[in-house]
Design an enzyme around this catalytic site. Structure first.
Site, PDB file in Angstrom:
ATOM      1  N   SER A  62       0.878  -1.177   0.178  1.00 31.07           N
ATOM      2  CA  SER A  62       0.231   0.206  -0.018  1.00 31.07           C
ATOM      3  C   SER A  62       0.815   1.282   0.046  1.00 31.07           C
ATOM      4  O   SER A  62       1.852   1.549  -0.916  1.00 31.07           O
ATOM      5  CB  SER A  62      -0.862  -0.064   1.196  1.00 31.07           C
ATOM      6  OG  SER A  62      -1.814   0.980   1.236  1.00 31.07           O
TER       7      SER A  62
ATOM      8  N   ASP B 141      -3.494   6.228  -3.047  1.00 30.89           N
ATOM      9  CA  ASP B 141      -2.432   5.508  -2.412  1.00 30.89           C
ATOM     10  C   ASP B 141      -1.704   4.435  -3.303  1.00 30.89           C
ATOM     11  O   ASP B 141      -2.084   4.178  -4.497  1.00 30.89           O
ATOM     12  CB  ASP B 141      -2.653   4.910  -0.968  1.00 30.89           C
ATOM     13  CG  ASP B 141      -3.343   3.625  -1.058  1.00 30.89           C
ATOM     14  OD1 ASP B 141      -4.088   3.269  -2.103  1.00 30.89           O
ATOM     15  OD2 ASP B 141      -3.344   2.970  -0.101  1.00 30.89           O
TER      16      ASP B 141
ATOM     17  N   ARG C  55      -4.216   4.483  20.697  1.00 30.92           N
ATOM     18  CA  ARG C  55      -4.396   3.053  20.336  1.00 30.92           C
ATOM     19  C   ARG C  55      -2.855   2.470  19.671  1.00 30.92           C
ATOM     20  O   ARG C  55      -2.179   3.395  19.073  1.00 30.92           O
ATOM     21  CB  ARG C  55      -5.537   2.944  19.153  1.00 30.92           C
ATOM     22  CG  ARG C  55      -5.357   3.666  18.031  1.00 30.92           C
ATOM     23  CD  ARG C  55      -6.352   3.424  16.979  1.00 30.92           C
ATOM     24  NE  ARG C  55      -6.074   2.072  16.214  1.00 30.92           N
ATOM     25  CZ  ARG C  55      -5.354   1.993  15.313  1.00 30.92           C
ATOM     26  NH1 ARG C  55      -4.712   3.182  14.781  1.00 30.92           N
ATOM     27  NH2 ARG C  55      -4.999   1.065  14.660  1.00 30.92           N
ATOM     28  N   PRO C  56      -2.824   1.309  20.071  1.00 36.90           N
ATOM     29  CA  PRO C  56      -1.548   0.723  19.301  1.00 36.90           C
ATOM     30  C   PRO C  56      -1.921   0.511  17.906  1.00 36.90           C
ATOM     31  O   PRO C  56      -2.815   0.116  17.429  1.00 36.90           O
ATOM     32  CB  PRO C  56      -1.208  -0.607  19.844  1.00 36.90           C
ATOM     33  CG  PRO C  56      -2.852  -0.916  20.510  1.00 36.90           C
ATOM     34  CD  PRO C  56      -3.598   0.513  20.886  1.00 36.90           C
TER      35      PRO C  56
HETATM   36  C1  16G Z   1      -4.674  -0.993   7.430  1.00 36.58           C
HETATM   37  C2  16G Z   1      -5.924  -1.020   7.408  1.00 36.58           C
HETATM   38  C3  16G Z   1      -6.675   0.472   7.386  1.00 36.58           C
HETATM   39  C4  16G Z   1      -6.214   1.153   8.446  1.00 36.58           C
HETATM   40  C5  16G Z   1      -4.875   1.305   8.821  1.00 36.58           C
HETATM   41  C6  16G Z   1      -4.572   1.735  10.217  1.00 36.58           C
HETATM   42  C7  16G Z   1      -7.001  -2.370   5.992  1.00 36.58           C
HETATM   43  C8  16G Z   1      -7.140  -3.514   4.754  1.00 36.58           C
HETATM   44  N1  16G Z   1      -6.260  -1.565   5.966  1.00 36.58           N
HETATM   45  O1  16G Z   1      -3.864  -0.312   6.416  1.00 36.58           O
HETATM   46  O2  16G Z   1      -7.959   0.117   7.095  1.00 36.58           O
HETATM   47  O3  16G Z   1      -6.498   2.590   8.425  1.00 36.58           O
HETATM   48  O4  16G Z   1      -4.346  -0.066   8.770  1.00 36.58           O
HETATM   49  O5  16G Z   1      -2.988   1.652  10.500  1.00 36.58           O
HETATM   50  O6  16G Z   1      -7.765  -2.845   6.800  1.00 36.58           O
HETATM   51  P1  16G Z   1      -2.551   1.584  11.848  1.00 36.58           P
HETATM   52  O7  16G Z   1      -3.248   0.668  12.525  1.00 36.58           O
HETATM   53  O8  16G Z   1      -1.301   1.606  11.854  1.00 36.58           O
HETATM   54  O9  16G Z   1      -3.056   2.989  12.456  1.00 36.58           O
HETATM   55 MG    MG Z   2      -3.790   1.088   0.330  1.00 34.48          MG
END
Ligand code: 16G
Ligand code: MG
Length: 550
Positions: A69, A284, A504-505
């Site tokens: 991504s 993205d 949040r983690p």
């Molecule tokens: C992942 C998730 C996205 C979320 C992001 C948060 C999927 C397909 N993708 O990219 O939805 O916004 O994680 O990232 O579920 P974080 O947990 O590092 O904040």
């Molecule tokens: Mg993506």
């Protein structure tokens, strides 16, 4: 070719993909994601799991996407996609993690045997996996690892080549619904473009075309795919210019561009010249997120993020449903804690639409959106889509309408069902959705933006020695552990007008995230850094204390 599982063969193949020492893998919100050089053994094993899942689900086709991504180019990752284009069932995430961490071929075989027994899998069933990758250079090698995993268990391989993540979700659903009443479309890239292009024309035909939109494709797979899509849409209804389309130069992918960069930095991407009040959008790296933006007449950068897209889409759909005479169809919006407080306020108070808040991650939003007849879900970061339940689709298809207004609204709703990629958030489909609504409303980005004004907000990362000690509740809006920390955050939040903050983690990085919003920019920044400092001091912060602001 035999379809059954030959454990000797698995061991032979597995010998070529030893698990790297000292690393522990975990299938998280985005599947597995880390440095590409560590992923060969993981992806080999994901191939095996995909085939097992296919066997378990009566030989349905399972999808595998190799992408990281918006991460930097040296990273990569992998995700499994269930038969209707949904994320892998949560229970199986644990198997993915167990397989990835098996430290040698014997342990690996034992884990596979356990999965087969526990799930009562018939090993002789056929299995089929369709897979694709984004433009990352490491993808070539990792696809080979995946193919070896699939061959080790005698699966059928369907190589879908270089694709966006949502295209892989689309094709997976197409294969599994082919020839049925729920047929989702032709299982080809061209079928995908045609479906979207025809639906788009149905909504905007006869209306004046909007001025040109510039789309920053993050130097990723979205660039060639958006160009391809545009070939299927006549220039008299869409004028799009793709920028940041260099997928061949190393190091350019997501570098100072793309939806994540624009959302977090709140500025235009590298390489984009944007005159006042003209709209632009950024995708993205795997084209499953999109954000819009423009510069105000005084040069201020204005972001139109996932919350703004959700509000635009919900408002439009509610209006069409009312005009169609099918008022019994209910609409709901699903957000996460990251949604700007002003957007939630606008949705509930002005549009009068029910809003649910769920934990971060597409699977949570998707699942909740399924509870409505029409569920609009978007993360503030630009990932989202709209789900029309099977019964609402049937009602919209069957209804004849009594007045010309009914009939016209029903035609648009039917087109929307095809225009929107209902398997997962899709930047190309969402781009067309927004363009269609703006064309229909004859709105400039500024007019769209006027629905509500975002509260100033700020996201700060804190590096801690162990982020797993953070436990949240209430859709991640409150901390249960470390004990006592939430009360201290609450005391800080109370000091700011319209203040809100949560911790949040991260599910994708080894950090803890702090979000804050408040009535003023100064207040919001101060709150964010005070909470970040608190987390650092009280919960094992390492490296530098976050003090950018204070
Ligand atoms: C992942 C998730 C996205 C979320 C992001 C948060 C999927 C397909 N993708 O990219 O939805 O916004 O994680 O990232 O579920 P974080 O947990 O590092 O904040
Ligand atoms: Mg993506």
């Amino acid at each position: 070719m035999s379809t059954t599982i030959d454990y000797g063969k698995i061991k032979q193949f597995a010998a070529r993909y030893p698990k790297p020492n000292g690393v522990s893998f975990s299938y998280g919100t985005a599947g597995f994601r880390t440095k590409a050089e560590l992923l060969d053994s993981v992806i080999f094993r994901v191939g095996i799991l995909g085939a097992l899942r296919s066997k378990k689900l009566d030989s349905k086709t399972i999808g595998v996407m190799i992408t990281a991504s918006h991460n930097p180019e040296e990273d990569n990752g992998v995700k499994l996609v269930d038969p209707y284009g949904e994320m892998l069932e949560q229970k199986w995430e644990i198997y993915a993690t167990q397989l990835a961490n098996a430290h040698n071929a014997d342990v690996l075989v034992n884990v596979i045997k356990d999965i087969v027994t526990v799930n009562d899998i018939d090993p002789t069933k056929e299995s089929t996996v369709v897979y694709a990758r984004d433009t990352r250079p490491s993808g070539v090698r990792l696809v080979e690892a995946l193919e070896h995993g699939l061959k080790a268990v005698n699966a059928n391989l369907v190589n879908f080549g270089i694709k966006t993540t949502p295209q892989l979700h689309y094709v997976t659903r197409c294969y599994n619904t082919l020839g049925t009443e729920a047929s989702y479309g032709e299982p080809t890239e061209e079928g995908y473009y045609k479906k979207l292009a025809i639906a788009y024309r149905k909504i905007v035909e006869g209306l004046p075309r909007l001025p040109k939109i510039k789309v920053d494709a993050a130097n990723g797979v979205g660039a060639p795919k958006l160009r391809e899509l545009a070939k299927f849409i006549d220039e008299d209804i869409l004028d799009v210019e793709v920028i940041n389309d260099d997928i061949d130069t190393r190091g350019k992918l997501n570098f100072q561009c793309g939806a994540d960069f624009v959302k977090t930095q709140q500025r235009v991407p590298l390489g984009l010249v944007l005159p006042a009040e003209q709209r632009a959008a950024s995708l993205d790296g795997d084209a499953d997120r999109i954000v819009y933006y423009y510069n105000d007449s005084d040069g201020t950068f204005k972001l139109l993020d996932g919350d703004k897209i959700a509000s635009l889409a919900a408002g439009f759909i509610m209006e069409l449903i009312k005009a169609s005479g099918l008022e019994e169809i209910n609409v709901g919006v699903v957000q996460t804690a990251y949604a700007n407080g002003s957007s939630t306020n606008y949705l509930t108070k002005v549009l009068g639409v029910p809003v649910s808040c769920v934990s971060t991650g597409v699977k949570h939003l998707h699942h909740e959106a399924e509870k409505y007849d029409v569920g609009v879900y978007f993360e503030a970061n630009g990932h989202g889509t709209v789900l029309f339940s099977p019964s609402s689709q049937a009602r919209i298809r069957k209804a004849e309408g009594k007045t010309p207004e009914n009939i016209s609204a029903l035609e648009k709703l039917r087109a929307l069902i095809d225009l929107i990629n209902q398997t997962v958030g899709d930047a190309l489909s969402d781009l067309l959705l927004v363009e269609a609504i703006l064309t229909y409303r004859r709105w400039t980005p500024k007019q769209w933006d006027q629905a509500y004004t975002d509260l100033p907000n700020r996201l700060v990362k804190v590096v801690v020695s162990n982020r797993h000690i953070f436990k949240t509740t209430d859709a991640e809006r409150k901390l249960l552990e470390p004990k006592g920390l939430q009360e201290k955050i609450d005391l800080l939040v109370q000091q700011y007008k319209d203040g809100r903050s949560f911790v949040r983690p991260s599910g994708t990085e080894d950090v803890v995230r702090v979000y804050a919003e408040a009535a003023t920019r100064h207040g919001c920044d101060e709150l964010a850094f005070k909470v970040a400092g608190l987390v650092y001091d009280e919960a094992g912060g390492i490296g530098g204390r976050p003090t950018e602001f204070l």
